[in-house]
Motif scaffolding. Sequence first.
Motif, PDB file in Angstrom:
ATOM      1  N   PHE A 130     100.342  -5.761  56.266  1.00 39.78           N
ATOM      2  CA  PHE A 130     100.892  -7.091  55.993  1.00 39.78           C
ATOM      3  C   PHE A 130      99.995  -8.218  56.517  1.00 39.78           C
ATOM      4  O   PHE A 130     100.296  -9.393  56.304  1.00 39.78           O
ATOM      5  CB  PHE A 130     102.284  -7.225  56.612  1.00 39.78           C
ATOM      6  N   HIS A 131      98.924  -7.862  57.241  1.00 36.21           N
ATOM      7  CA  HIS A 131      98.016  -8.854  57.819  1.00 36.21           C
ATOM      8  C   HIS A 131      98.788  -9.845  58.691  1.00 36.21           C
ATOM      9  O   HIS A 131      98.579 -11.059  58.623  1.00 36.21           O
ATOM     10  CB  HIS A 131      97.242  -9.594  56.716  1.00 36.21           C
ATOM     11  N   ASP A 132      99.671  -9.320  59.512  1.00 36.42           N
ATOM     12  CA  ASP A 132     100.511 -10.187  60.338  1.00 36.42           C
ATOM     13  C   ASP A 132     100.910  -9.443  61.618  1.00 36.42           C
ATOM     14  O   ASP A 132     101.864  -8.664  61.632  1.00 36.42           O
ATOM     15  CB  ASP A 132     101.755 -10.611  59.560  1.00 36.42           C
ATOM     16  N   ASP A 133     100.184  -9.694  62.695  1.00 41.29           N
ATOM     17  CA  ASP A 133     100.472  -9.039  63.976  1.00 41.29           C
ATOM     18  C   ASP A 133     101.656  -9.664  64.702  1.00 41.29           C
ATOM     19  O   ASP A 133     102.075  -9.165  65.748  1.00 41.29           O
ATOM     20  CB  ASP A 133      99.244  -9.102  64.889  1.00 41.29           C
ATOM     21  N   ALA A 134     102.196 -10.756  64.160  1.00 38.94           N
ATOM     22  CA  ALA A 134     103.300 -11.445  64.835  1.00 38.94           C
ATOM     23  C   ALA A 134     104.663 -10.825  64.521  1.00 38.94           C
ATOM     24  O   ALA A 134     105.655 -11.159  65.179  1.00 38.94           O
ATOM     25  CB  ALA A 134     103.303 -12.919  64.452  1.00 38.94           C
ATOM     26  N   ILE A 135     104.730  -9.938  63.525  1.00 42.10           N
ATOM     27  CA  ILE A 135     106.012  -9.317  63.185  1.00 42.10           C
ATOM     28  C   ILE A 135     106.464  -8.440  64.348  1.00 42.10           C
ATOM     29  O   ILE A 135     105.716  -7.580  64.824  1.00 42.10           O
ATOM     30  CB  ILE A 135     105.892  -8.474  61.903  1.00 42.10           C
TER      31      ILE A 135
END
Length: 344
Positions: free
Chosen positions: A228-233
């Motif tokens: 998802f290219h999103d480490d904040a999830i």
Amino acid sequence: MKKPVVAILGATGAVGQEFIRLIEERNFPYSELKLLASSRSAGKKATVNGREYTIEEAKPESFNGVDIGLFAGGSISKELGPEAARRGCVVIDNSSTFRMDPEVPLVVPEVNPEDISWHKGIIANPNCSTIIMLMALKPIQNLSKIKKIVVSTYQAVSGAGKEGIDELTDEVKAYLNGEEMIPHILPSKSLPKHYPIAFNIIPHIDTFQENGYSKEEMKMVNETHKIFHDDAIEISPTTARVPVYRSHSESVLVETEDELSIEAIRKAIDAFPGAQIQDNLQEMEYPMPLYTSDKNDVYIGRIRKDLYNAKAVNLWVTGDQIRKGAALNALQIAEYMLDHEMFK
């Protein structure tokens, strides 16, 4: 492009056999086919599209002239993956070896096909549980940024390969005959202690990490962030093995940035390729592993608002671990590359 030369590494295992079935079912084009395995399986016979093949021992030179290498998984990927890539073969690998390598794309074709374009000879197939979950969550992510995921998995013994399948069968027979169940495989063959899976649930898949989560659970965290290219999830996983042959099930709570209606979520999932809504409470229709086995799609049901968080919904997701969770996903990557003329 000419039809590619294809090699299947691990052709005698559960995923390798599924590769063969899917190549036949989907009329996957090839000019030549090589079936490769360990020295123990070399010399065995297998039939593909009516032609008999002899299983060959997998060696680096096995990949000379091969365009696509479908790797069923296992430790051999670490050795032979780079060797095959050096010989011009595009490796699509089912093992965990390359998944978190920043130089290797980690791909679910319906979710992040754009990442295929930057491969350097190796493309990684995600963990089966990750694939099945993201097939349900990508349509939601398309509507609103995902902030949090809480997931519990109910994973079939097929995730442990043919040995896991055989162990469940043997234990059921022993139990029904009044004999002692003697486990050898689960939770993991490499661990010093084993438990029966028949009539049992084992909340332990792969090795435990220092943070108390298992390696399987952390795969779902790290792979979702990468895909998802999103480490904040924020992701909170619990993975368990259940006495089911095929198809993993997952209970998923997903919180989004915006409040979404159930109708909008249903519409998005319904339009998403490879995802099927099966959610009719009045008719008692919902996904179950017995009925999603040998199916290509991932099934989503029990779609409902969270009781306390207006921006969260709960889902029940089921998909065939050997198909979409492994062999089919890898073959779809190859199909995508062929369709977009991405082979040299």
